[in-house]
Design a protein around this motif. Sequence first.
Motif, PDB file in Angstrom:
ATOM      1  N   VAL A   1       0.819  -1.216   0.000  1.00 51.91           N
ATOM      2  CA  VAL A   1       0.000   0.000   0.000  1.00 51.91           C
ATOM      3  C   VAL A   1       0.855   1.269   0.000  1.00 51.91           C
ATOM      4  O   VAL A   1       0.328   2.367  -0.211  1.00 51.91           O
ATOM      5  CB  VAL A   1      -0.989   0.032   1.189  1.00 51.91           C
ATOM      6  CG1 VAL A   1      -2.014  -1.091   1.057  1.00 51.91           C
ATOM      7  CG2 VAL A   1      -0.265  -0.023   2.532  1.00 51.91           C
ATOM      8  N   ALA A   2       2.145   1.137   0.259  1.00 54.45           N
ATOM      9  CA  ALA A   2       3.021   2.317   0.255  1.00 54.45           C
ATOM     10  C   ALA A   2       4.446   1.869  -0.041  1.00 54.45           C
ATOM     11  O   ALA A   2       4.848   0.748   0.309  1.00 54.45           O
ATOM     12  CB  ALA A   2       2.977   3.034   1.601  1.00 54.45           C
TER      13      ALA A   2
ATOM     14  N   LEU B   1       2.934  -3.163   3.802  1.00 54.11           N
ATOM     15  CA  LEU B   1       1.928  -4.128   3.363  1.00 54.11           C
ATOM     16  C   LEU B   1       0.668  -4.008   4.210  1.00 54.11           C
ATOM     17  O   LEU B   1       0.739  -3.593   5.370  1.00 54.11           O
ATOM     18  CB  LEU B   1       2.465  -5.556   3.512  1.00 54.11           C
ATOM     19  CG  LEU B   1       3.856  -5.835   2.953  1.00 54.11           C
ATOM     20  CD1 LEU B   1       4.245  -7.296   3.243  1.00 54.11           C
ATOM     21  CD2 LEU B   1       3.880  -5.564   1.452  1.00 54.11           C
ATOM     22  N   ASP B   2      -0.459  -4.446   3.641  1.00 51.02           N
ATOM     23  CA  ASP B   2      -1.729  -4.343   4.372  1.00 51.02           C
ATOM     24  C   ASP B   2      -1.998  -5.536   5.295  1.00 51.02           C
ATOM     25  O   ASP B   2      -3.114  -5.680   5.796  1.00 51.02           O
ATOM     26  CB  ASP B   2      -2.901  -4.108   3.411  1.00 51.02           C
ATOM     27  CG  ASP B   2      -3.151  -5.275   2.472  1.00 51.02           C
ATOM     28  OD1 ASP B   2      -2.411  -6.275   2.529  1.00 51.02           O
ATOM     29  OD2 ASP B   2      -4.094  -5.182   1.663  1.00 51.02           O
TER      30      ASP B   2
ATOM     31  N   VAL C   1       3.826  -0.311  -5.238  1.00 45.99           N
ATOM     32  CA  VAL C   1       2.470  -0.125  -4.720  1.00 45.99           C
ATOM     33  C   VAL C   1       1.464  -0.849  -5.626  1.00 45.99           C
ATOM     34  O   VAL C   1       1.522  -0.719  -6.851  1.00 45.99           O
ATOM     35  CB  VAL C   1       2.133   1.378  -4.621  1.00 45.99           C
ATOM     36  CG1 VAL C   1       0.675   1.587  -4.220  1.00 45.99           C
ATOM     37  CG2 VAL C   1       3.036   2.052  -3.590  1.00 45.99           C
ATOM     38  N   GLY C   2       0.587  -1.621  -4.995  1.00 46.12           N
ATOM     39  CA  GLY C   2      -0.412  -2.391  -5.727  1.00 46.12           C
ATOM     40  C   GLY C   2      -0.031  -3.842  -5.950  1.00 46.12           C
ATOM     41  O   GLY C   2      -0.901  -4.667  -6.230  1.00 46.12           O
TER      42      GLY C   2
END
Lengths: 357, 357
Positions: free
Chosen positions: B257-258, B266-267, B315-316
């Motif tokens: 995510v960043a 990470l999420d 990211v992603g």
Amino acid sequence: VVPNTLPGETPYLAVDRDVLERNLARMAASAADRGMALRPHAKTHKCVEIARRQLAHGADGLTVATVGEAEIFAAAGCTDLFVAYPVWATEPLGRRLSRLAEQARVAVGVESVAGADQLGRTVAPGTLDVLVEIDSGHHRTGVDPGDAVTVAAAAERAGLRVAGVFTFPGHGYQAGARSAAAAQEAAALREAADALRAAGLPVEVVSGGSTPTSGLTGAGDLTELRPGVYVFNDAQQVELGVATWSEVALTVMATVVARHGDRVVLDAGSKALGADQAAWATGGGRLPDHPEARVTALSEHHATVVLPAGSGPVVGDVVRVAPNHVCATVNLADELTVVADGEQVDTWRVAARGLNR
Amino acid sequence: VVPNTLPGETPYLAVDRDVLERNLARMAASAADRGMALRPHAKTHKCVEIARRQLAHGADGLTVATVGEAEIFAAAGCTDLFVAYPVWATEPLGRRLSRLAEQARVAVGVESVAGADQLGRTVAPGTLDVLVEIDSGHHRTGVDPGDAVTVAAAAERAGLRVAGVFTFPGHGYQAGARSAAAAQEAAALREAADALRAAGLPVEVVSGGSTPTSGLTGAGDLTELRPGVYVFNDAQQVELGVATWSEVALTVMATVVARHGDRVVLDAGSKALGADQAAWATGGGRLPDHPEARVTALSEHHATVVLPAGSGPVVGDVVRVAPNHVCATVNLADELTVVADGEQVDTWRVAARGLNR
């Protein structure tokens, strides 16, 4: 005090209704006195009954960490939600955000051009507000204040409405670090907000706050506070000097299953308490009724506690344990046992437990 | 390998069906080759589908940590259960144990005279077997081998059938400590078993074993092994040298995510991975596809990862994270996404999640 009406099987999470109520009232008054909005972080309790009490105390809306949490609280009637997270909006997640925005005003965090572009691609145009996340010293997510305009401009281009800036001063979670973290929080947000305004971008919301720092900033710095833990408090808040034992509303009730000399073993381990343990913590939690005791080890179903010589509980006794980090504790439980005057008065469901996405 | 068929929202727990199957077969063969019974600890997976596979591979029964776990696996058809815990049998818990013993052969741990007396008071007479828990060096629950006869005799007087002795060599969870822990495990169990036999008490079962020590003992020492983690393995087992990355069957799928320089966020945080982190661990988990990466911090919904300069995901991207301690990870999730050849093939429920009592 151990409630008289026990479920008879431990461990379970007991919430003292009156302590909870006082915690809610105190934070609400503290924010109101300073002319700041209060948007409590609901990740701590994940519980509809507590969210409703926060709103009844004048909260302006709720903060959540995930879209799944937002869905629970929107369904429960909350009409203003901020997902304080730089969501990477895949197609399914974008659809969920669009549906959510039909039920409530929804804002999400954004901290990269790529993240803003992705939100713009998958979320229905004109439905979402965004707040740009600023790194105020915690060095997790968030951009340097000098990069806020770049991200905000990308969000505007992507069809999102920029509502302001936010940060999380998590580096205040250390003994003696609170004041400095609060000062950095205020400075970073001010720098980012000034830059956005200078670029002609709107800044309605300047949002900060954690339980340790929430009392240390003013309306001149922030428009909004987002503390979470204050509803329950925990061993960390006591060891940081933020709360007293009489302000700890949630404890894990545990049974002594073994005693060998000054070592006692409880049936609440890391699967009940959570395994969070900061480097500065005295152990794996605390026993409020035995302040000299130290939780020297946690395994999944065991807390090993060392007591002062000759004192303390024996096998079969039930004791209270304050977990280190109550957000983790609540996320392990399906329900909260609500206690008043030593009797069970209610059971509240942890409705958003486990909703990590 | 990241599965092609993604839920589209992360984090979630992916189980590689073929790696799992190989792990099950390897441990079953290892125990059988040594003429030892295998009674896997189901607290690791809490999942009926995996328990059935363990039994199909020849397991003699299951180990569980709580009565609640035992109830789930008895309802799923397991007829031989050992609650490897010194249960303090309150009246409600005693009733549940009595009902359970109508569905399956049930043994529970006992490690104090008081605990044995309490079991005798609340459980229907003649229904339960007990194993005396021995402390083999972990210093959690369990009595010194020299005290085993006292506890066993109390259990017999209380109307319980003594089936043998057990221990958990948890002090083998350190680099270089496995061999010594396994030797202490064998010596402590032998001393306790000999003492019981000398006192005319029955010793059918001499039970030990953890995943790190399970390969280091023989039928001359133990009759039964109780490893749990081996079904999935985790970053701890790899860092201890017990498993390789190709033997890690469960990973948490997480989205970047960043990214700020060599720092990626990470999420999947502690609410997805769990917060367990031994003093010797390299961080809060590992990225099997980025072995040089280090998880330098976990918060509830963030894993901060430091990567070698210039490398790694953006990211992603979706990446795999091996948690430190997979038992804690599984207990945070409602389901396991089963993957084979990069495609989702099934979803298994974590049926005993959260059953701490």
